[in-house]
Structures are given as structure tokens and as C-alpha cells.
Design a protein around this motif. Structure first.
Motif, PDB file in Angstrom:
ATOM      1  N   LEU A   1       0.824  -1.084  -0.103  1.00 23.87           N
ATOM      2  CA  LEU A   1      -0.099   0.051   0.091  1.00 23.87           C
ATOM      3  C   LEU A   1       1.036   1.286  -0.023  1.00 23.87           C
ATOM      4  O   LEU A   1       0.824   2.143  -0.639  1.00 23.87           O
ATOM      5  CB  LEU A   1      -0.804   0.104   1.267  1.00 23.87           C
ATOM      6  N   MET A   2       1.995   1.193   0.678  1.00 30.78           N
ATOM      7  CA  MET A   2       2.967   2.517   0.508  1.00 30.78           C
ATOM      8  C   MET A   2       3.294   2.607  -0.619  1.00 30.78           C
ATOM      9  O   MET A   2       3.408   3.572  -1.230  1.00 30.78           O
ATOM     10  CB  MET A   2       4.018   2.179   1.654  1.00 30.78           C
ATOM     11  N   LEU A   3       3.940   1.689  -1.324  1.00 28.84           N
ATOM     12  CA  LEU A   3       4.454   1.907  -2.751  1.00 28.84           C
ATOM     13  C   LEU A   3       3.383   2.069  -3.635  1.00 28.84           C
ATOM     14  O   LEU A   3       3.598   3.089  -4.559  1.00 28.84           O
ATOM     15  CB  LEU A   3       5.375   0.503  -3.121  1.00 28.84           C
ATOM     16  N   ALA A   4       2.453   1.538  -3.714  1.00 30.07           N
ATOM     17  CA  ALA A   4       1.234   1.805  -4.577  1.00 30.07           C
ATOM     18  C   ALA A   4       0.950   3.423  -4.258  1.00 30.07           C
ATOM     19  O   ALA A   4       0.374   3.976  -5.481  1.00 30.07           O
ATOM     20  CB  ALA A   4       0.128   0.874  -4.265  1.00 30.07           C
ATOM     21  N   GLY A   5       0.727   3.795  -2.869  1.00 29.13           N
ATOM     22  CA  GLY A   5       0.085   4.972  -2.816  1.00 29.13           C
ATOM     23  C   GLY A   5       1.138   6.085  -3.364  1.00 29.13           C
ATOM     24  O   GLY A   5       0.992   7.271  -3.910  1.00 29.13           O
ATOM     25  N   LEU A   6       2.392   5.934  -2.875  1.00 30.72           N
ATOM     26  CA  LEU A   6       3.505   6.966  -3.290  1.00 30.72           C
ATOM     27  C   LEU A   6       3.541   7.094  -4.832  1.00 30.72           C
ATOM     28  O   LEU A   6       3.841   8.007  -5.577  1.00 30.72           O
ATOM     29  CB  LEU A   6       4.673   6.686  -2.427  1.00 30.72           C
ATOM     30  N   ARG A   7       3.376   5.912  -5.576  1.00 33.55           N
ATOM     31  CA  ARG A   7       3.487   6.231  -7.182  1.00 33.55           C
ATOM     32  C   ARG A   7       1.833   6.446  -7.596  1.00 33.55           C
ATOM     33  O   ARG A   7       1.907   6.317  -8.828  1.00 33.55           O
ATOM     34  CB  ARG A   7       4.109   4.773  -7.464  1.00 33.55           C
ATOM     35  N   GLN A   8       0.950   6.388  -6.870  1.00 40.66           N
ATOM     36  CA  GLN A   8      -0.276   6.846  -7.277  1.00 40.66           C
ATOM     37  C   GLN A   8      -0.802   5.713  -8.203  1.00 40.66           C
ATOM     38  O   GLN A   8      -1.670   6.020  -9.327  1.00 40.66           O
ATOM     39  CB  GLN A   8      -0.303   8.060  -8.086  1.00 40.66           C
ATOM     40  N   VAL A   9      -0.649   4.639  -8.033  1.00 44.76           N
ATOM     41  CA  VAL A   9      -0.889   3.447  -8.610  1.00 44.76           C
ATOM     42  C   VAL A   9      -2.490   3.527  -8.844  1.00 44.76           C
ATOM     43  O   VAL A   9      -2.737   2.842 -10.075  1.00 44.76           O
ATOM     44  CB  VAL A   9      -0.353   1.957  -8.246  1.00 44.76           C
ATOM     45  N   PRO A  10      -3.173   3.295  -7.737  1.00 44.12           N
ATOM     46  CA  PRO A  10      -4.726   3.082  -7.993  1.00 44.12           C
ATOM     47  C   PRO A  10      -5.411   4.231  -8.923  1.00 44.12           C
ATOM     48  O   PRO A  10      -6.001   3.913  -9.654  1.00 44.12           O
ATOM     49  CB  PRO A  10      -5.236   3.193  -6.595  1.00 44.12           C
ATOM     50  N   THR A  11      -4.850   5.361  -8.835  1.00 44.50           N
ATOM     51  CA  THR A  11      -5.542   6.588  -9.294  1.00 44.50           C
ATOM     52  C   THR A  11      -5.217   6.539 -10.781  1.00 44.50           C
ATOM     53  O   THR A  11      -6.028   6.530 -12.099  1.00 44.50           O
ATOM     54  CB  THR A  11      -5.139   7.868  -8.988  1.00 44.50           C
ATOM     55  N   GLN A  12      -3.939   6.053 -11.225  1.00 43.59           N
ATOM     56  CA  GLN A  12      -3.421   5.893 -12.750  1.00 43.59           C
ATOM     57  C   GLN A  12      -4.263   4.764 -13.357  1.00 43.59           C
ATOM     58  O   GLN A  12      -4.496   4.843 -14.515  1.00 43.59           O
ATOM     59  CB  GLN A  12      -2.028   5.919 -12.810  1.00 43.59           C
ATOM     60  N   ASP A  13      -4.213   3.576 -12.555  1.00 44.68           N
ATOM     61  CA  ASP A  13      -5.116   2.414 -13.061  1.00 44.68           C
ATOM     62  C   ASP A  13      -6.323   2.786 -13.382  1.00 44.68           C
ATOM     63  O   ASP A  13      -7.047   2.463 -14.576  1.00 44.68           O
ATOM     64  CB  ASP A  13      -4.902   1.313 -12.074  1.00 44.68           C
ATOM     65  N   ALA A  14      -7.069   3.562 -12.572  1.00 49.26           N
ATOM     66  CA  ALA A  14      -8.532   3.735 -13.013  1.00 49.26           C
ATOM     67  C   ALA A  14      -8.563   4.755 -14.026  1.00 49.26           C
ATOM     68  O   ALA A  14      -9.553   4.485 -14.896  1.00 49.26           O
ATOM     69  CB  ALA A  14      -8.952   4.582 -11.677  1.00 49.26           C
ATOM     70  N   THR A  15      -7.682   5.827 -14.083  1.00 50.06           N
ATOM     71  CA  THR A  15      -7.933   6.702 -15.091  1.00 50.06           C
ATOM     72  C   THR A  15      -7.477   6.065 -16.520  1.00 50.06           C
ATOM     73  O   THR A  15      -8.247   6.288 -17.455  1.00 50.06           O
ATOM     74  CB  THR A  15      -6.989   7.976 -15.092  1.00 50.06           C
ATOM     75  N   LEU A  16      -6.668   5.298 -16.529  1.00 47.40           N
ATOM     76  CA  LEU A  16      -6.246   4.554 -17.845  1.00 47.40           C
ATOM     77  C   LEU A  16      -7.340   3.763 -18.221  1.00 47.40           C
ATOM     78  O   LEU A  16      -7.546   3.573 -19.452  1.00 47.40           O
ATOM     79  CB  LEU A  16      -5.023   3.766 -17.665  1.00 47.40           C
ATOM     80  N   LYS A  17      -7.889   2.967 -17.330  1.00 50.69           N
ATOM     81  CA  LYS A  17      -9.028   2.107 -17.720  1.00 50.69           C
ATOM     82  C   LYS A  17     -10.419   2.846 -17.951  1.00 50.69           C
ATOM     83  O   LYS A  17     -11.215   2.354 -18.907  1.00 50.69           O
ATOM     84  CB  LYS A  17      -9.456   1.303 -16.442  1.00 50.69           C
ATOM     85  N   ALA A  18     -10.411   4.341 -17.758  1.00 54.95           N
ATOM     86  CA  ALA A  18     -11.458   5.107 -18.152  1.00 54.95           C
ATOM     87  C   ALA A  18     -11.167   5.814 -19.502  1.00 54.95           C
ATOM     88  O   ALA A  18     -11.969   6.594 -20.052  1.00 54.95           O
ATOM     89  CB  ALA A  18     -11.849   6.193 -17.141  1.00 54.95           C
ATOM     90  N   GLY A  19     -10.086   5.205 -20.031  1.00 53.39           N
ATOM     91  CA  GLY A  19      -9.712   5.825 -21.351  1.00 53.39           C
ATOM     92  C   GLY A  19      -8.748   7.255 -21.325  1.00 53.39           C
ATOM     93  O   GLY A  19      -8.861   7.944 -22.523  1.00 53.39           O
ATOM     94  N   ARG A  20      -8.284   7.649 -20.128  1.00 46.78           N
ATOM     95  CA  ARG A  20      -7.436   8.774 -20.127  1.00 46.78           C
ATOM     96  C   ARG A  20      -5.931   8.534 -19.700  1.00 46.78           C
ATOM     97  O   ARG A  20      -5.832   7.730 -18.983  1.00 46.78           O
ATOM     98  CB  ARG A  20      -8.014   9.738 -18.891  1.00 46.78           C
ATOM     99  N   TRP A  21      -5.313   9.021 -20.544  1.00 46.16           N
ATOM    100  CA  TRP A  21      -3.859   8.993 -20.332  1.00 46.16           C
ATOM    101  C   TRP A  21      -3.265   9.975 -19.604  1.00 46.16           C
ATOM    102  O   TRP A  21      -3.211  11.190 -19.684  1.00 46.16           O
ATOM    103  CB  TRP A  21      -3.085   9.148 -21.748  1.00 46.16           C
ATOM    104  N   GLN A  22      -3.191   9.561 -18.090  1.00 40.11           N
ATOM    105  CA  GLN A  22      -2.657  10.727 -17.062  1.00 40.11           C
ATOM    106  C   GLN A  22      -1.768  10.203 -16.437  1.00 40.11           C
ATOM    107  O   GLN A  22      -1.808   9.283 -15.538  1.00 40.11           O
ATOM    108  CB  GLN A  22      -4.006  11.014 -16.368  1.00 40.11           C
ATOM    109  N   ARG A  23      -0.433  10.817 -16.420  1.00 38.93           N
ATOM    110  CA  ARG A  23       0.720  10.380 -15.675  1.00 38.93           C
ATOM    111  C   ARG A  23       0.905  11.319 -14.675  1.00 38.93           C
ATOM    112  O   ARG A  23       0.715  12.613 -14.827  1.00 38.93           O
ATOM    113  CB  ARG A  23       1.740  10.500 -16.673  1.00 38.93           C
ATOM    114  N   LEU A  24       0.892  10.695 -13.393  1.00 35.42           N
ATOM    115  CA  LEU A  24       1.100  11.483 -12.218  1.00 35.42           C
ATOM    116  C   LEU A  24       2.527  11.319 -11.557  1.00 35.42           C
ATOM    117  O   LEU A  24       2.887   9.922 -11.539  1.00 35.42           O
ATOM    118  CB  LEU A  24      -0.232  11.094 -11.179  1.00 35.42           C
TER     119      LEU A  24
END
Length: 309
Positions: free
Chosen positions: A115-138
Motif C-alpha cells: 500500500l505504501m509503494l502503490a500510494g506513493l506512485r499513485q498506482v490506484p488512481t492511474q490504473d482507474a484513469t487509464l481504464k477510463a480511457g484517459r492517459w494521465q501520468r502522475l
């Protein structure tokens, strides 16, 4: 038949487990009263009076329930927490309470670091946006060189500390009774809770609940701005509203939790926050942890029951 043993942990009550065969071999009948889910109070009131043993999950076990279970000799948890059990009532009625100490420590520790690594790299957010069809690099943050604050340095906290050190982090730990013999190689030291909160880039909770939350509005005033908070221990350790406000004003960069006061949780504003990551109480839900915990719980049941007339 020697008696009935109820089995309610969700990891066991649907598919069973080979370790439970030892109970049947000893002459006990195994009851799965609520396959795949926690029993309610009303269901406990129906099935527990017939039982001599209870292989329990995280569900509350109240005085009211124990008052009706006069044949019950032992509650054996497949984990370490007993805060959901009325221990005073159990002691009054002569019901032993056993835990599987340390059985799920590695699984919970690994989830906290995940959870620490996923949070600091914002993995959940970027996974959700990519699946929604948006290319968003955080932009993310690396953990090497950062400070990990571990609140509660028991079996789980120690594993988290070692994993953090292995990732190149400095680790500061707070424990109500610090053990000076725990001195892992690397930049590790015990400190006060206040100093830990002021220094840590990531704060992870691995302590039992107390009379008040460890992370409340007052504690969050001392947190290092932009810290990331992780709770894989108990929901009561965190004041949800205070955390929501800290996310809103930027005091916290993010929050991850694996624990809830009610499972499944009631939807809350905090849980819908884009910088909150949730997992459904999976800390000890690994193949290895379930194996260790189940065997320990079964051994505890047999040990206690065999010592009783």
C-alpha cells in the motif's frame, strides 16, 4: 461425537481447510453456520449454545452471546486480535480465548508495504484513469532515503521495519514498551510518538486499539506535511473525519486502509476520496498466512478441549 465446533472465518467457512480434519479425527463435528460471511448476533445466539468450541473470525462476540453459550469451552481466533471479544464475560464464564500469534504477521507486513509503494506512485488512481480511457501520468515519490514511521513494533511492525530498511528507508518506531533487543541493521531507532509523526514521510499503524484513536485531529497537527498514512491494524486507531480533513487541506498526501469498523463498510465520504486506497481486510488473507493461522487455531482448540473434562 465429542462435541460441535463452529467455524466462521470467511477464509475457511466456505471451502473448509485440510487442517480442520484434525478436529474431525478427534471426534468433533464441524459446523459452518454462515458460509462465506460473518455471522450476525442473532445467528450466534442460535448456533453457539450447541457448541463446545468456536473457531472465530473478526466478528464481535458479546456478553449477550456468551451468556447463552454455556457449553462453550474455548474461542480460538485465526488471528491475533481479541478486541471484538468480551474478554471479561469469557473469563467470567470460564471460556478460554486463544489466538494464532504471529501467524499472519508476514502477510499483513507485506500488504502495508504494498500500500505504501502503490500510494506513493499513485498506482490506484492511474490504473482507474487509464481504464477510463484517459492517459494521465502522475508524478510519484521514491521511498529510498525517506523516513518510515512504524507505530507498534510487535511481530508485524518489526517485519515492516525490516522491509522498509531493505528498501533504503530510515525507520523510526514507537512502541508503548520498546524492546531494546530489536536493533535491525540500518538507520533504525525508537522514538516518541510526537517525534515519529513530525519526521515520518510514511506512517504505518501496527498497534492494538486504545481508548482514543492514535491518529486524531490533534495528532494530525504534528504530522509532517505531505505524509502518507497506512492502517492495516484496526479501524479504531484512526479518526476518519480528522483524516478526511487532513487530506482536504494537504496535511496528508494519501491514506490507505485495510480495516473497517463494519465489514463491508458503510459508504463514507472518506472512502470515496480519490487519494484513499482501500482493500477488503486482506492483510492476513494469503495462502501462507491462512495455512499458519488455521493450523494454530486448530491446535489451540484441541489443546484446550483435551485439558477439559
Amino acid at each position: 461425537m465429542t462435541g460441535i465446533i463452529a467455524v466462521t472465518p470467511r477464509a475457511l467457512s466456505q471451502g473448509g481447510h485440510r487442517a480442520l480434519a484434525a478436529l474431525e479425527a478427534a471426534g468433533y463435528e464441524i459446523l459452518f453456520p454462515t458460509p462465506g460471511r460473518q455471522p450476525t448476533r442473532e445467528e450466534q445466539l442460535r448456533f453457539l449454545p450447541t457448541c463446545v468450541g468456536y473457531l472465530a473470525g473478526v466478528e464481535p462476540i458479546s456478553r449477550e452471546v456468551l451468556t447463552t453459550a454455556r457449553g462453550l469451552k474455548v474461542i480460538s481466533r485465526n488471528g491475533v486480535g481479541t478486541d471484538a471479544i468480551d474478554l471479561d464475560a469469557a473469563a467470567e464464564f470460564g471460556i478460554a480465548v486463544e489466538t494464532a500469534a504471529g501467524a499472519n504477521a508476514q502477510g499483513v507486513a507485506e500488504l502495508a508495504v504494498t500500500l505504501m509503494l502503490a500510494g506513493l506512485r499513485q498506482v490506484p488512481t492511474q490504473d482507474a484513469t487509464l481504464k477510463a480511457g484517459r492517459w494521465q501520468r502522475l508524478e510519484g515519490r521514491e521511498v529510498a532515503g525517506r523516513i518510515l514511521g512504524v507505530i507498534g513494533c510487535g511481530q508485524i511492525g518489526r517485519r515492516v521495519a525490516r522491509l522498509g530498511l531493505g528498501l533504503g528507508m530510515s525507520v523510526r518506531a514507537f512502541d508503548a514498551v520498546p524492546d531494546p533487543s530489536f536493533a535491525p541493521a540500518g538507520d533504525f531507532s525508537f522514538t516518541t510518538l510526537e517525534d515519529l509523526l513530525a519526521q515520518a514521510d510514511v506512517v504505518t499503524l501496527h498497534c492494538p486499539p486504545a481508548a482514543r484513536p492514535v491518529i486524531d485531529k490533534e495528532a494530525l497537527t504534528t504530522v509532517k506535511p505531505g505524509a502518507y498514512l497506512i492502517n492495516t491494524a484496526r479501524s479504531a486507531l484512526v479518526d476518519d473525519e480528522a483524516v478526511r480533513q487532513a487530506l482536504a487541506d494537504g496535511t496528508l498526501a494519501g491514506y490507505a486502509t485495510d480495516v473497517f469498523g463494519q465489514e463491508p463498510p458503510d459508504p463514507r465520504e472518506l472512502h470515496r476520496h480519490p487519494r484513499v486506497t482501500m482493500t477488503p481486510h486482506i492483510g492476513g488473507y494469503t495462502k501462507e498466512s491462512v495455512e499458519r493461522a488455521t493450523r494454530a487455531a486448530v491446535e489451540n482448540l484441541l489443546r484446550v478441549l483435551s485439558a477439559r473434562p
